[in-house]
Structure formats: structure tokens, C-alpha cells
Design an enzyme around this catalytic site. Structure first.
Site, PDB file in Angstrom:
ATOM      1  N   CYS A 265       0.796  -1.256   0.080  1.00 31.37           N
ATOM      2  CA  CYS A 265       0.103  -0.044   0.107  1.00 31.37           C
ATOM      3  C   CYS A 265       0.922   1.246   0.037  1.00 31.37           C
ATOM      4  O   CYS A 265       0.644   1.992  -0.987  1.00 31.37           O
ATOM      5  CB  CYS A 265      -0.834  -0.086   1.025  1.00 31.37           C
ATOM      6  SG  CYS A 265      -2.291  -1.261   0.924  1.00 31.37           S
TER       7      CYS A 265
HETATM    8  N1  LIG Z   1      -2.528  -6.382   1.007  1.00 26.63           N
HETATM    9  C1  LIG Z   1      -3.154  -5.338   1.590  1.00 26.63           C
HETATM   10  O1  LIG Z   1      -2.966  -5.056   2.728  1.00 26.63           O
HETATM   11  C2  LIG Z   1      -4.187  -4.566   1.043  1.00 26.63           C
HETATM   12  C3  LIG Z   1      -4.867  -3.476   1.735  1.00 26.63           C
HETATM   13  C4  LIG Z   1      -5.550  -2.693   1.074  1.00 26.63           C
HETATM   14  C5  LIG Z   1      -5.888  -2.755  -0.378  1.00 26.63           C
HETATM   15  N2  LIG Z   1      -5.405  -3.594  -0.945  1.00 26.63           N
HETATM   16  C6  LIG Z   1      -5.505  -3.736  -2.446  1.00 26.63           C
HETATM   17  O2  LIG Z   1      -6.654  -4.863  -2.568  1.00 26.63           O
HETATM   18  C7  LIG Z   1      -6.183  -5.348  -4.218  1.00 26.63           C
HETATM   19  C8  LIG Z   1      -6.072  -6.895  -3.703  1.00 26.63           C
HETATM   20  O3  LIG Z   1      -4.812  -7.134  -2.869  1.00 26.63           O
HETATM   21  P1  LIG Z   1      -4.183  -8.330  -2.446  1.00 26.63           P
HETATM   22  O4  LIG Z   1      -2.882  -8.071  -1.309  1.00 26.63           O
HETATM   23  O5  LIG Z   1      -5.567  -9.049  -1.692  1.00 26.63           O
HETATM   24  O6  LIG Z   1      -3.669  -9.141  -3.573  1.00 26.63           O
HETATM   25  P2  LIG Z   1      -3.179 -10.792  -3.734  1.00 26.63           P
HETATM   26  O7  LIG Z   1      -2.219 -10.902  -4.628  1.00 26.63           O
HETATM   27  O8  LIG Z   1      -2.921 -11.173  -2.105  1.00 26.63           O
HETATM   28  O9  LIG Z   1      -4.354 -11.520  -4.038  1.00 26.63           O
HETATM   29  C9  LIG Z   1      -4.959 -11.327  -5.326  1.00 26.63           C
HETATM   30  C10 LIG Z   1      -5.630 -12.619  -5.570  1.00 26.63           C
HETATM   31  O10 LIG Z   1      -6.323 -12.315  -6.930  1.00 26.63           O
HETATM   32  C11 LIG Z   1      -6.342 -13.524  -7.991  1.00 26.63           C
HETATM   33  N3  LIG Z   1      -6.508 -12.710  -9.167  1.00 26.63           N
HETATM   34  C12 LIG Z   1      -5.741 -12.215  -9.997  1.00 26.63           C
HETATM   35  N4  LIG Z   1      -6.496 -11.830 -11.032  1.00 26.63           N
HETATM   36  C13 LIG Z   1      -7.966 -12.375 -10.844  1.00 26.63           C
HETATM   37  C14 LIG Z   1      -8.864 -12.320 -11.861  1.00 26.63           C
HETATM   38  N5  LIG Z   1      -8.925 -11.944 -13.069  1.00 26.63           N
HETATM   39  N6  LIG Z   1     -10.085 -13.113 -11.423  1.00 26.63           N
HETATM   40  C15 LIG Z   1     -10.106 -13.591 -10.334  1.00 26.63           C
HETATM   41  N7  LIG Z   1      -8.837 -13.515  -9.315  1.00 26.63           N
HETATM   42  C16 LIG Z   1      -8.072 -13.121  -9.730  1.00 26.63           C
HETATM   43  C17 LIG Z   1      -5.135 -13.710  -7.567  1.00 26.63           C
HETATM   44  O11 LIG Z   1      -4.688 -15.140  -8.147  1.00 26.63           O
HETATM   45  C18 LIG Z   1      -4.589 -13.752  -6.113  1.00 26.63           C
HETATM   46  O12 LIG Z   1      -5.073 -14.940  -5.434  1.00 26.63           O
HETATM   47  C19 LIG Z   1      -5.259  -4.623  -4.786  1.00 26.63           C
HETATM   48  O13 LIG Z   1      -5.942  -3.615  -5.443  1.00 26.63           O
HETATM   49  C20 LIG Z   1      -4.548  -3.999  -3.282  1.00 26.63           C
HETATM   50  O14 LIG Z   1      -3.887  -3.045  -3.715  1.00 26.63           O
HETATM   51  C21 LIG Z   1      -4.662  -4.609  -0.475  1.00 26.63           C
END
Ligand SMILES: NC(=O)c1ccc[n+]([C@@H]2O[C@H](COP(=O)([O-])OP(=O)(O)OC[C@H]3O[C@@H](n4cnc5c(N)ncnc54)[C@H](O)[C@@H]3O)[C@@H](O)[C@H]2O)c1
Length: 425
Positions: A265
Site C-alpha cells: 500500500c
Molecule cells: N494487502 C493489503 O494489505 C491491501 C490493503 C488494502 C488494499 N489492497 C488492495 O486490494 C487489492 C488486492 O490485493 P491483495 O493484497 O489481496 O492481492 P493478492 O495478490 O494477495 O491476491 C489477489 C488474488 O487475486 C487473484 N486474481 C488475479 N486476477 C484475477 C482475476 N482476473 N480473477 C479472479 N482472481 C484473480 C490472484 O490469483 C490472487 O489470488 C489490490 O488492489 C490491493 O492494492 C491490499
């Protein structure tokens, strides 16, 4: 006609954000299905494996026991009342968010969308993503009208991995709908498992709220990081100054210096706003300056290690440097964008004999070419063998008093240690 829904919500993207959301919704009795394009992730989730920091084996067991299932089959969209997108939005080469996953997910679900369904985007992106990218992609693939035939909203994920107090259920949820009816539909969904829902005028305000929160942290961390550099030269104990300032009961919030910012982030999201502002023809100067200062911190920490070793009449070259805590924040296993990587790369370049310890990371490498190191098996011995110990993350498992008493030299980048051999950043 509104279709009969067998499932309350399909969560798309089962990562750090999607899985805790599934758990929170499932805990209050919602029927939840998880959808991911990665078959390995789906298999691991269905097998109850721990794949996200905040979901223990017990929590995974509870989730599966409540009837939750993960799948790669997009047909589940057809039986859902709501679809929540939690797919990754990594930094693109152009400095903005790479929206390929959002587009791909929207294209895949669009042909299966039905009237009355709700689609919410939780992935972080710049203001305008929901109405300029998500809604048109869903419309093009479904032949339906967003805001008329189906609902679209944005609700930023505010999860703080590893935080034992604030989780999905008790952190207020910001929600912005494309229309007032979209906003109500999204608020109704989240109210079922989040204590407080905060409605914004539209999706852009909700998108901006998320970026404001992260930019605020990014800029304030950069402020104290820049101060740490000159306070060292001025002979001022910045940690003591922060503690004194923090006694003010209003108008001040304490931020602390460190070895740089990490995770998905803080080092990344503010760039999405900077990218959008640049389309107006001018820079978002606070974000660019904060990025520059925070990115320099691993290099500065390297200099401080070199100075400490030099004072002990040792060169960096050949000295044993033990890095403690290589994740991007304490008490989580997430190593993404950790500043430890850049620090290790620089120390390696100078010829340091590097070792590391982290209770959450069994094997760790700092560059695509560097061979991963195995974690030091015996922390006491590793500390005794090190010419310099560098505390990068003060994981709760570390006995800091013991470390201070036994290490020859310590650079404490977290202001958490005291002792004759300890120097704070
Ligand atoms: N990790 C954090 O602390 C956090 C906090 C706030 C916001 N975010 C935001 O949330 C979003 C997700 O982040 P995350 O950390 O959970 O990601 P991550 O990489 O942990 O997980 C994402 C998942 O989505 C899947 N994926 C990718 N493309 C896909 C599709 N087209 N259809 C279905 N599944 C798909 C991947 O295989 C993976 O399992 C991002 O935009 C991130 O910026 C993350």
C-alpha cells in the site's frame, strides 16, 4: 427480473484482501463463494491451508465449515446477489495502477451478470476507475446498463494485516455507489457484516478516501525519515522528540522513522494519485517528494551500518551483518516491497557477510539473482557471531533486552532498543 440468488456474495480474488472478507461475511451467516483464476490458490484454500496472514488454520477451518467453497468456475456469478472484486492492482511501468486484472475480472463476469445484481470494486486504484473502467467493461460484456439494470459501487479495502484490534467487521467501511440506489445496495450488503458503513457521494470520493489515507501515511513517514537524517547530524534524539510531541492531546499524530516503507500500500498507492494528477499537466509534489525520501532510507541505513562498523575499526567488507525482521511490517509474513531487500542488496554489494533471521520467513533472497539464504536456526548464536545486528522489524517474538545485552553492535531502525551497544536510527 431479479434472479433467485443461491449465494449472497461471490468474492473474486482470494488474497490478503479477499479471504478476510470471505471470513467476515461468512461469520455473520452470509453464503459466500470465492472465485480465483489461480487453481493452486483455489486448491490451497479448499484444503484449509493458511495463505493470508490474518486467517489462521482455525479460521480457515471455520470458514470451510460454514459452507464456504473456492472455485475457478465463473458460472458461480450467475447464482450470486453480489460480486466483490479484490483482484491485484500492481504498479504499472507508467507509474499508475495496472488495471489488467480488474479488466479481466470484469470481462469474465460481465456475460454472467443479471438484473439487480451488485458489483463492488475493492481493489485500490485512482479516482475514476469505477465509473470509467469497471462500469463500461461490465456494460459492454453484459448488454445491460450500469446504475439502471445492475448496481456498481466502490468500497476501499482498509485492512491492516496483523492488526489484532481492527479487522473487517469493526473498521468503518466507506462505500460509494454509481447512483444513489447503487450506494444503498452496497451499503445494505456491507451492513450485514461490518458495524459501520460510511456512504460517500459517489465512487470517486470513496476511491479518493483510500488514496488520501495512504498518502497521509506516506508523507508523514517521509517527514520523520527526513528529520531522522538531519537529527543524527544535529545530535538530537528524534525518538525522544517524537515522544515529547506525542503528549500533545490534540493536533498531532506520531509517526516514526524507519528503514523505508514497504508492503503493497504505502510505497505504491500514492503513486496512483500522482499518476492521475499528472494527466492534468502538473505533479503531485508531496507524493513525489515523499517517495524520493522514503526510497533513500535503505541506502541511508546502509551508510549508518558502515559508520557503526567503522567506529569499531571494521570494514563492511567481510563483516558479519545480521538482519532481524525482513518482512515489511511487524508480526506478518508479508515480504512484498520490504525495504530489507534494497538494504541487503547494498550491503551485499559492499561485501558484507549477510545473515538474517525472521520468525515468519524461512528462506529469503534480496535480488532475482542472489541465492536465497536460509534463516539462522539459532538466534542467540547468530547474534553472538555478528559484527553488527540490524533490527529492521521489531517482531513481538524478539526479546529486545536480551538482544541488546548480547550483541556486539546494534543499529535499531525502530527506536525499540536501549543499551550501551545500541545505536538508534
Ligand atoms: N494487502 C493489503 O494489505 C491491501 C490493503 C488494502 C488494499 N489492497 C488492495 O486490494 C487489492 C488486492 O490485493 P491483495 O493484497 O489481496 O492481492 P493478492 O495478490 O494477495 O491476491 C489477489 C488474488 O487475486 C487473484 N486474481 C488475479 N486476477 C484475477 C482475476 N482476473 N480473477 C479472479 N482472481 C484473480 C490472484 O490469483 C490472487 O489470488 C489490490 O488492489 C490491493 O492494492 C491490499
Amino acid at each position: 427480473m431479479v434472479r433467485d440468488s443461491a449465494c449472497d456474495v461471490v468474492v473474486v480474488g482470494l488474497g490478503y484482501v479477499g479471504l478476510p472478507l470471505c471470513a467476515a461475511a461468512s461469520q455473520t451467516g452470509l453464503a459466500v463463494v470465492g472465485l480465483d483464476v489461480d487453481p493452486d490458490r483455489v486448491r490451497a484454500v479448499n484444503a484449509g491451508e493458511v495463505v493470508a496472514d490474518d486467517l489462521s488454520a482455525a479460521a480457515m477451518g471455520e470458514l470451510l465449515g460454514a459452507g464456504f467453497e473456492a472455485t475457478t468456475d465463473h458460472a458461480v456469478i450467475e447464482s450470486a446477489q453480489a460480486v466483490v472484486l479484490c483482484v491485484p492492482t500492481p504498479l504499472s511501468d507508467g507509474g499508475g495502477p495496472d488495471l489488467a486484472n480488474v479488466r479481466a475480472a470484469a470481462r469474465a463476469i460481465a456475460p454472467r451478470l443479471g438484473r439487480g445484481q451488485l458489483v463492488v470494486l475493492e481493489s485500490t486504484s485512482y479516482p475514476g476507475t469505477t465509473d470509467e473502467v469497471l462500469a463500461p467493461t461490465l456494460e459492454a460484456g453484459s448488454g445491460l446498463r450500469a446504475g439502471t439494470d445492475f448496481h456498481v459501487a466502490y468500497s476501499p479495502e482498509r485492512i491492516d494485516p496483523g492488526n489484532p484490534v481492527w479487522g473487517v467487521a469493526n473498521t468503518p467501511k466507506v462505500v460509494g455507489g454509481l447512483t444513489a440506489a447503487c450506494g444503498r445496495a452496497a451499503a445494505d450488503l456491507y451492513r450485514r457484516f461490518v458495524a459501520r458503513v460510511v456512504a460517500t457521494a459517489g465512487p470517486r470520493e470513496a476511491e479518493m478516501a483510500k488514496l488520501l489515507e495512504n498518502t497521509y501515511r506516506h508523507v508523514n513517514i517521509a517527514l520523520v525519515n527526513e528529520m531522522a537524517v538531519f537529527c543524527d547530524e544535529l545530535g538530537v534524539d528524534l525518538w525522544a522528540a517524537i515522544a515529547a510531541a506525542a503528549t500533545k492531546p490534540f493536533g498531532y499524530q506520531a509517526f516514526y522513522p524507519g528503514p523505508g516503507v514497504g508492503g503493497h500500500c504505502i510505497p505504491i498507492d500514492p503513486n496512483y494519485l500522482g499518476y492521475k494528477v499528472r494527466t492534468l499537466g502538473y505533479p503531485f509534489r508531496f507524493v513525489e517528494l515523499a517517495g524520493e525520501i522514503n526510497q533513500r532510507m535503505p541506502g541511508y541505513v546502509c551508510q549508518r551500518i558502515a559508520r557503526l562498523l567503522n567506529d569499531a575499526k571494521k570494514p563492511v567488507n567481510g563483516s558479519r551483518v545480521l538482519l532481524l525482521g525482513v518482512t515489511y511490517k511487524p508480526d506478518v509474513a508479508d515480504e512484498r516491497q520490504s525495504p530489507a531487500i534494497e538494504l541487503a542488496r547494498r550491503l551485499d554489494e559492499l561485501g558484507a557477510d549477510l545473515a538474517y533471521h525472521d520468525p515468519f520467513v524461512a528462506e529469503w533472497g534480496w535480488a532475482p539473482t542472489a541465492r536465497p539464504l536460509a534463516r539462522e536456526a539459532d538466534l542467540d548464536r547468530a547474534v553472538a557471531d555478528a559484527d553488527c545486528v540490524v533490527l529492521l522489524q521489531a517482531h513481538a517474538a524478539y526479546d529486545l533486552a536480551r538482544l541488546a545485552a548480547t550483541a556486539a553492535l546494534v543499529l535499531d531502525t525502530r527506536g525499540a532498543m536501549d543499551g550501551a551497544t545500541v545505536e538508534r536510527l
